[in-house]
Write an enzyme that holds these catalytic residues in place. Structure first.
Site, PDB file in Angstrom:
ATOM      1  N   HIS A 268      -2.655  15.383  -2.485  1.00  0.00           N
ATOM      2  CA  HIS A 268      -1.536  15.242  -0.976  1.00  0.00           C
ATOM      3  C   HIS A 268      -2.494  14.962  -0.158  1.00  0.00           C
ATOM      4  CE1 HIS A 268       1.944  14.931   0.996  1.00  0.00           C
ATOM      5  NE2 HIS A 268       2.498  16.218   1.358  1.00  0.00           N
ATOM      6  N   HIS A 307       0.992   6.603  -6.041  1.00  0.00           N
ATOM      7  CA  HIS A 307       1.869   7.221  -5.159  1.00  0.00           C
ATOM      8  C   HIS A 307       3.082   7.423  -6.038  1.00  0.00           C
ATOM      9  CE1 HIS A 307       4.336   8.140  -1.550  1.00  0.00           C
ATOM     10  NE2 HIS A 307       3.515   8.648  -1.017  1.00  0.00           N
ATOM     11  N   ASP A 363      -4.137   7.375   2.425  1.00  0.00           N
ATOM     12  CA  ASP A 363      -5.405   8.007   2.465  1.00  0.00           C
ATOM     13  C   ASP A 363      -6.472   7.255   2.019  1.00  0.00           C
ATOM     14  OD1 ASP A 363      -4.345  10.547   3.265  1.00  0.00           O
ATOM     15  OD2 ASP A 363      -3.719  11.027   1.446  1.00  0.00           O
TER      16      ASP A 363
HETATM   17  N1  ACO Z   1      -6.225   7.107 -10.823  1.00  0.00           N
HETATM   18  C1  ACO Z   1      -6.175   6.994 -12.140  1.00  0.00           C
HETATM   19  N2  ACO Z   1      -4.879   6.992 -12.635  1.00  0.00           N
HETATM   20  C2  ACO Z   1      -3.707   7.315 -12.006  1.00  0.00           C
HETATM   21  C3  ACO Z   1      -3.832   7.630 -10.602  1.00  0.00           C
HETATM   22  C4  ACO Z   1      -5.263   7.744 -10.219  1.00  0.00           C
HETATM   23  N3  ACO Z   1      -5.242   7.756  -8.651  1.00  0.00           N
HETATM   24  N4  ACO Z   1      -2.586   8.041 -10.286  1.00  0.00           N
HETATM   25  C5  ACO Z   1      -1.593   7.913 -11.262  1.00  0.00           C
HETATM   26  N5  ACO Z   1      -2.616   7.588 -12.246  1.00  0.00           N
HETATM   27  C6  ACO Z   1      -2.064   7.208 -13.650  1.00  0.00           C
HETATM   28  C7  ACO Z   1      -1.612   8.514 -14.219  1.00  0.00           C
HETATM   29  O1  ACO Z   1      -2.813   9.067 -15.190  1.00  0.00           O
HETATM   30  C8  ACO Z   1      -0.687   8.172 -15.114  1.00  0.00           C
HETATM   31  O2  ACO Z   1      -1.077   7.556 -16.450  1.00  0.00           O
HETATM   32  P1  ACO Z   1      -0.245   7.767 -17.690  1.00  0.00           P
HETATM   33  O3  ACO Z   1       1.096   7.034 -17.389  1.00  0.00           O
HETATM   34  O4  ACO Z   1      -1.377   6.695 -18.902  1.00  0.00           O
HETATM   35  O5  ACO Z   1      -0.356   8.929 -17.935  1.00  0.00           O
HETATM   36  C9  ACO Z   1       0.330   7.036 -14.369  1.00  0.00           C
HETATM   37  O6  ACO Z   1      -0.858   6.528 -13.445  1.00  0.00           O
HETATM   38  C10 ACO Z   1       1.276   7.516 -13.400  1.00  0.00           C
HETATM   39  O7  ACO Z   1       0.659   8.654 -12.899  1.00  0.00           O
HETATM   40  P2  ACO Z   1       1.614  10.127 -12.312  1.00  0.00           P
HETATM   41  O8  ACO Z   1       0.663  11.255 -12.179  1.00  0.00           O
HETATM   42  O9  ACO Z   1       2.452  10.283 -13.497  1.00  0.00           O
HETATM   43  O10 ACO Z   1       2.185   9.776 -10.963  1.00  0.00           O
HETATM   44  P3  ACO Z   1       2.684  10.788  -9.957  1.00  0.00           P
HETATM   45  O11 ACO Z   1       3.483  10.081  -9.110  1.00  0.00           O
HETATM   46  O12 ACO Z   1       2.738  11.953 -10.542  1.00  0.00           O
HETATM   47  O13 ACO Z   1       1.325  10.893  -8.881  1.00  0.00           O
HETATM   48  C11 ACO Z   1       0.079  10.868  -7.137  1.00  0.00           C
HETATM   49  C12 ACO Z   1       0.895  10.476  -7.829  1.00  0.00           C
HETATM   50  C13 ACO Z   1      -0.524  12.293  -7.328  1.00  0.00           C
HETATM   51  C14 ACO Z   1      -0.295  10.418  -5.601  1.00  0.00           C
HETATM   52  C15 ACO Z   1      -1.387  10.190  -8.097  1.00  0.00           C
HETATM   53  O14 ACO Z   1      -0.982   8.868  -7.990  1.00  0.00           O
HETATM   54  C16 ACO Z   1      -2.705  10.548  -7.599  1.00  0.00           C
HETATM   55  O15 ACO Z   1      -3.169  11.864  -8.228  1.00  0.00           O
HETATM   56  N6  ACO Z   1      -3.157  10.023  -6.905  1.00  0.00           N
HETATM   57  C17 ACO Z   1      -4.773  10.413  -6.276  1.00  0.00           C
HETATM   58  C18 ACO Z   1      -4.613  11.549  -5.322  1.00  0.00           C
HETATM   59  C19 ACO Z   1      -3.999  10.861  -4.158  1.00  0.00           C
HETATM   60  O16 ACO Z   1      -4.658   9.734  -3.378  1.00  0.00           O
HETATM   61  N7  ACO Z   1      -2.960  11.549  -3.335  1.00  0.00           N
HETATM   62  C20 ACO Z   1      -2.583  11.233  -2.212  1.00  0.00           C
HETATM   63  C21 ACO Z   1      -1.032  10.674  -2.204  1.00  0.00           C
HETATM   64  S1  ACO Z   1      -0.349   9.946  -0.682  1.00  0.00           S
HETATM   65  C22 ACO Z   1      -0.124  11.405   0.148  1.00  0.00           C
HETATM   66  O17 ACO Z   1       0.123  12.360  -0.263  1.00  0.00           O
HETATM   67  C23 ACO Z   1      -0.237  11.371   1.404  1.00  0.00           C
END
Ligand code: ACO
Length: 442
Positions: A268, A307, A363
């Site tokens: 987050h 996201h 971010d």
């Molecule tokens: N890098 C690589 N793969 C990713 C990323 C990433 N940053 N984000 C999502 N994925 C992939 C997942 O592995 C998943 O792949 P799969 O379908 O093959 O299993 C798919 O994309 C969907 O991902 P989820 O985890 O289901 O997406 P979710 O909506 O739950 O997560 C999140 C959102 C937590 C923001 C995620 O994208 C992440 O971890 N990003 C990196 C951390 C980040 O930048 N957080 C800040 C978010 S903005 C904020 O909160 C202010």
């Protein structure tokens, strides 16, 4: 004629049910009516991480993730970032309308008169270890504010809610700056209420020996715009934490402390810190392909990417990227920007990220600006928390006033052991820990 209803057939019993559709949603409690026999439990909806469940009706922020749209109270984020100030935007978020000159002057006065903190707060700030993370200090000190303002527990009282909102928005920069000064071993700087909200924050962070700190106008405006962009984002993890705690009618300081704790996490608001660590680890552009490979095999995540809602470019990331170059004109270029730009280019060109619709989020570029301002990485999520306080307080007030809201208490699907008899410790076999216990049952 089309009807706003969903008709479902329960194949277990053959019974048909009509569920009303309101604003594109069915009520999950209507599912309770669906049961094979009268003496059985009704149907639950299973939604881990609340990925497709609306937990409230809200009039504060609007996100259209497919089209990359964000609005606060109907106003596009791009327009607010260009024309408004953080304090004006905070008024809009909390009160629902933009203020006229008179109301803005009152609001400004009401916020700045609450920027001081009780002297005892300095004492417990001093009690933290020299290397304490400032987000941990913020969680502790904001939570502790409830002990200074016991009147805050009157959450049903409108005047009390107004007062706590002013206090929290007013005090947050002071607590954040004190946490920074503590970690640097520097004396605390008291608020200067003749400066703008952001100018005062910069003064409390960076003033050394000057009688009056004069913030650089470009940097002051930059932080102000960053605060606008971080001020509200509907039902994100930290806002949901605030709402959850506040639903028990807990005072808002304790609820916001929970929000800060949620924001602290690397998935987050802690992601801005992690982005810089990632860019430093990559080090040179030639190492990007190797790094991306690890992101695709699940070894790591590409921080600042992806996201839950945006399946398009996060509009805030676009604005922050532009802002970064304006800041670098004053501070000099942050060398990590070249790696960030190339990393973004390669990721957006890669089938893995394209297929999953993963784009930079807010971010991704914000940490580069904070770093250019001379802030340590541990302070990045703290700035996020200051800005998001407006959103948290608006959601708190909305929740309290919503007659449909009750204490938040989700359901679960129990997948553990059935009933079993207790055996005394002497006669028990060695316990077998089944790591796959959950997946075994589902
Ligand atoms: N890098 C690589 N793969 C990713 C990323 C990433 N940053 N984000 C999502 N994925 C992939 C997942 O592995 C998943 O792949 P799969 O379908 O093959 O299993 C798919 O994309 C969907 O991902 P989820 O985890 O289901 O997406 P979710 O909506 O739950 O997560 C999140 C959102 C937590 C923001 C995620 O994208 C992440 O971890 N990003 C990196 C951390 C980040 O930048 N957080 C800040 C978010 S903005 C904020 O909160 C202010």
């Amino acid at each position: 004629m089309a009807k706003d209803a969903l008709t479902v057939t329960d194949e277990r019993s053959g019974a048909r049910y009509e569920l009303a559709i309101e604003r594109g949603a069915i009520r999950a409690t209507d599912l309770k009516r669906i049961k094979p026999r009268d003496d059985e439990d009704g149907l639950l909806s299973y939604d881990p991480a609340l990925a497709n469940t609306a937990i409230c009706k809200s009039a504060i922020g609007f996100v259209d993730g497919d089209r990359g749209i964000l609005r606060y109270r109907g106003y596009p984020i791009e327009e607010l970032a260009e024309k408004s100030s953080y304090l004006e935007t905070a008024y809009l978020i909390v009160k629902g309308e933009l203020p006229d000159e008179h109301h803005f002057a009152m609001w400004r006065h009401n916020i700045t008169t609450h920027s001081m903190v009780h002297e005892n707060i300095k004492k417990f700030m001093d009690g933290f270890r020299y290397d304490a993370h400032p987000m941990g200090m913020l969680v502790g000190t904001v939570g502790a504010l409830s002990t200074f303002y016991p009147d805050a527990k009157h959450v049903l009282d409108l005047e009390s809610r107004r007062l706590q909102t002013r206090r929290l928005i007013g005090k947050m920069p002071t607590l954040a700056a004190f946490a920074y000064r503590r970690s640097r071993g520097l004396p605390y700087v008291y608020p200067d209420n003749d400066l703008s909200y952001t100018g005062n924050f910069l003064s409390m962070l960076f003033n050394m020996t000057e009688l009056r700190y004069k913030p650089d106008p470009v940097l002051e405006r930059t932080v102000d715009v960053l605060f606008i962009l971080h001020a509200e984002h509907e039902q994100n993890c930290s806002t949901n934490a605030v709402r959850c705690v506040a639903s028990a009618r807990t005072d808002p300081y304790s609820a916001v402390a929970a929000g800060i704790a949620a924001l602290y996490g690397p998935l987050h608001g802690g992601a801005n810190e992690e982005v810089i660590r990632m860019l430093e680890e990559i080090g040179t552009v030639d190492r990007i392909p190797e790094y991306l490979k690890g992101c695709k095999t699940g070894e790591r995540r590409l921080m600042g990417f992806g996201h839950r809602l945006y399946r398009n470019y996060d509009p805030r990331a676009r604005l922050i990227k532009k802002l970064a170059y304006e800041v670098f004109e004053v501070t000099g270029k942050n060398p990590l920007i070249d790696i960030a730009i190339e990393l973004e280019r390669q990721a957006l060109d890669d089938e893995y990220f394209v297929a999953r619709k993963l784009f930079p989020n807010l971010d991704y570029y914000s940490g580069l600006i904070y770093q250019a301002l001379g802030l340590p990485m541990t302070m990045f999520p703290v700035l996020f928390a200051i800005a998001r306080t407006a959103g948290w307080m608006a959601h708190w007030a909305e929740l309290i006033r919503d007659p449909e809201q009750k204490i938040i208490r989700p359901r679960q699907i129990y997948v553990g052991e059935g009933p079993r008899a207790y055996t005394p410790i002497e006669g028990r076999p060695e316990p077998i820990m089944r790591e796959d216990a959950v997946s075994r049952f589902i």
